[in-house]
Design a protein around this motif. Structure first.
Motif, PDB file in Angstrom:
ATOM      1  N   ARG A 183       0.850  -1.189   0.000  1.00  0.00           N
ATOM      2  CA  ARG A 183       0.000   0.000   0.000  1.00  0.00           C
ATOM      3  C   ARG A 183       0.883   1.234   0.000  1.00  0.00           C
ATOM      4  NH1 ARG A 183      -3.222  -0.158   4.964  1.00  0.00           N
ATOM      5  NH2 ARG A 183      -1.694  -1.629   5.701  1.00  0.00           N
ATOM      6  N   VAL A 184       1.203   1.696  -1.156  1.00  0.00           N
ATOM      7  CA  VAL A 184       2.061   2.880  -1.253  1.00  0.00           C
ATOM      8  C   VAL A 184       1.195   4.059  -1.643  1.00  0.00           C
ATOM      9  CG1 VAL A 184       3.985   3.947  -2.458  1.00  0.00           C
ATOM     10  CG2 VAL A 184       4.042   1.509  -1.943  1.00  0.00           C
ATOM     11  N   ALA A 185       1.242   5.086  -0.830  1.00  0.00           N
ATOM     12  CA  ALA A 185       0.465   6.284  -1.142  1.00  0.00           C
ATOM     13  C   ALA A 185       0.910   6.829  -2.482  1.00  0.00           C
ATOM     14  CB  ALA A 185       0.663   7.330  -0.058  1.00  0.00           C
ATOM     15  N   ALA A 186      -0.051   7.051  -3.339  1.00  0.00           N
ATOM     16  CA  ALA A 186       0.277   7.524  -4.683  1.00  0.00           C
ATOM     17  C   ALA A 186       1.077   8.808  -4.610  1.00  0.00           C
ATOM     18  CB  ALA A 186      -1.001   7.754  -5.480  1.00  0.00           C
ATOM     19  N   GLY A 187       2.114   8.860  -5.343  1.00  0.00           N
ATOM     20  CA  GLY A 187       2.886  10.099  -5.452  1.00  0.00           C
ATOM     21  C   GLY A 187       3.883  10.308  -4.350  1.00  0.00           C
ATOM     22  N   LEU A 188       3.857   9.456  -3.336  1.00  0.00           N
ATOM     23  CA  LEU A 188       4.763   9.684  -2.214  1.00  0.00           C
ATOM     24  C   LEU A 188       6.188   9.319  -2.573  1.00  0.00           C
ATOM     25  CD1 LEU A 188       4.487  10.604   0.710  1.00  0.00           C
ATOM     26  CD2 LEU A 188       4.581   8.211   1.346  1.00  0.00           C
ATOM     27  N   LEU A 189       6.296   8.224  -3.284  1.00  0.00           N
ATOM     28  CA  LEU A 189       7.629   7.769  -3.654  1.00  0.00           C
ATOM     29  C   LEU A 189       7.759   7.854  -5.162  1.00  0.00           C
ATOM     30  CD1 LEU A 189       7.366   4.652  -1.494  1.00  0.00           C
ATOM     31  CD2 LEU A 189       9.212   6.271  -1.269  1.00  0.00           C
ATOM     32  N   VAL A 190       8.775   8.488  -5.610  1.00  0.00           N
ATOM     33  CA  VAL A 190       8.976   8.616  -7.045  1.00  0.00           C
ATOM     34  C   VAL A 190      10.370   8.118  -7.363  1.00  0.00           C
ATOM     35  CG1 VAL A 190       8.929  10.200  -8.999  1.00  0.00           C
ATOM     36  CG2 VAL A 190       7.564  10.709  -6.972  1.00  0.00           C
ATOM     37  N   PHE A 214       7.750  -0.093  -0.006  1.00  0.00           N
ATOM     38  CA  PHE A 214       8.209   0.320  -1.345  1.00  0.00           C
ATOM     39  C   PHE A 214       9.422  -0.449  -1.843  1.00  0.00           C
ATOM     40  CE2 PHE A 214      12.105   2.746  -0.591  1.00  0.00           C
ATOM     41  CZ  PHE A 214      12.069   2.867   0.792  1.00  0.00           C
ATOM     42  N   LEU A 215      10.060  -1.211  -0.961  1.00  0.00           N
ATOM     43  CA  LEU A 215      11.255  -1.942  -1.399  1.00  0.00           C
ATOM     44  C   LEU A 215      10.855  -3.257  -2.071  1.00  0.00           C
ATOM     45  CD1 LEU A 215      13.649  -1.484   1.666  1.00  0.00           C
ATOM     46  CD2 LEU A 215      13.760  -0.312  -0.551  1.00  0.00           C
ATOM     47  N   GLY A 254      15.003  -4.696   3.105  1.00  0.00           N
ATOM     48  CA  GLY A 254      14.691  -3.857   4.262  1.00  0.00           C
ATOM     49  C   GLY A 254      15.587  -2.652   4.461  1.00  0.00           C
ATOM     50  N   ILE A 255      15.074  -1.744   5.280  1.00  0.00           N
ATOM     51  CA  ILE A 255      15.855  -0.592   5.746  1.00  0.00           C
ATOM     52  C   ILE A 255      16.687  -1.098   6.922  1.00  0.00           C
ATOM     53  CG2 ILE A 255      15.749   1.695   6.822  1.00  0.00           C
ATOM     54  CD1 ILE A 255      13.000   2.081   5.418  1.00  0.00           C
TER      55      ILE A 255
END
Ligand code: ZN
Length: 314
Positions: A2-9, A86-87, A243-244
């Motif tokens: 579930r990645v908020a649209a536009g948050l990660l580019v 996102f990864l 992972g981070i």
């Protein structure tokens, strides 16, 4: 996912090209000045230098770079925040806490440069004021700089007032900005000990500052040697696949372990993801001024006049 649209580019695909102060701030917090309802317009600041060209054909490198829109204070790291996955499999983000510090931070910079790769440095404000030249080296090498409070105070500590907690956060950003010669770091923040007081999480949201927990804690501060740091990371990576990763540029064993860790990441097919902020943090003037006052007179005695100046003749 579930990645908020536009948050990660995803902004680029890069071939391989390159005794914290434990005490909480004991000083009384300054009288709280009202925080501007709307953030002032971003002050222009110089473009960060790019990572140096890579001369190592076998380097780990950087798999991709993502840009983060920190509006509303998104949280990263599955240990606490489950929203932003996102990864991809076999992607890692390298993060280093508690610097800048002598010897270990420069050693880590050297290792990252040899492997043409990058990470996020969550610096302690006080440490940045001790070693501004090392903070500048981190920035000049093209790495992302976030912050980790002013004095590494644990912000769930009930003895701290709300103003003191805010001061810990804000003065950390202002101090790193001061150390970088007026260049604002990324609006990326990590709570000491990964302890997240809910009201400060909300506060960071109002300040448009992203919060970083981690997916994978190396527990390098507990390691008795470099091999243990490496073992913990790869044991967890074998299980989680990505992972981070939380490490500390403050710790000697981490600096010693990093060359082997990066080589092994490459050998096992992992790719490093660079995280950049869309815009720098907007520091608050009252905390910038406080840091400036401290830096001008770092050894200023707090003794009262009567104990310093004594009349010996009339
Ligand atoms: Zn820390």
């Amino acid at each position: 996912m579930r990645v908020a649209a536009g948050l990660l580019v995803a902004v680029s695909l890069c071939a391989p090209s390159f005794a914290w102060s434990q005490a909480a701030a004991q000083k009384a917090a300054p009288a709280a000045a009202p925080i501007p309802a709307a953030a002032p317009a971003a002050a222009p600041q110089p473009k960060q230098p790019a990572r140096a060209a890579c001369n190592n054909p076998n380097a780990l490198g950087v798999g991709r770079t993502v840009e983060i829109d920190t509006t509303g204070g998104p949280g990263f790291g599955f240990e606490h925040f489950k929203e932003l996955d996102f990864l991809k499999d076999h992607e890692v983000v390298l993060t280093f806490d508690d610097g800048p510090w002598v010897e270990n931070t420069p050693s880590i910079l050297k290792t990252l440069a040899e492997e043409c790769t990058t990470g996020i440095f969550f610096e302690i404000g006080k440490h940045a004021t001790y070693y501004p030249e090392i903070a500048k080296q981190v920035y000049a090498a093209g790495h992302t700089i976030g912050t980790h409070t002013w004095s590494h105070a644990t912000l769930v500590n009930k003895k701290l007032s709300e103003d003191q907690r805010k001061e810990e956060i804000e003065k950390g950003f202002s101090a790193v900005k001061w150390a970088l010669g007026g260049v604002s770091p990324a609006p990326f923040f990590r709570f000491p000990a990964l302890q997240h007081p809910p009201e400060m999480v909300t506060y960071l949201g109002t300040r448009n500052i992203a919060i970083f927990s981690c997916d994978l804690d190396s527990f390098d501060f507990k390691a008795r040697n470099a091999k243990q740091v490496e073992d913990v990371i790869f044991k967890k990576l074998a299980k989680q696949g990505k992972g981070i990763i939380l490490m500390h540029d403050f710790h000697k064993h981490t600096a010693e372990a990093l060359p082997d860790i990066l080589k092994r990441l490459k050998a096992e097919g992992f790719k490093v993801v660079a995280m950049r902020a869309k815009a720098p943090v907007q520091t608050l003037p009252q905390y910038d001024e406080e840091v400036l006052k401290d830096s001008k007179l770092p050894t200023l005695s707090q003794r009262p006049v009567s104990s310093v100046v004594t009349d010996v003749t009339q």
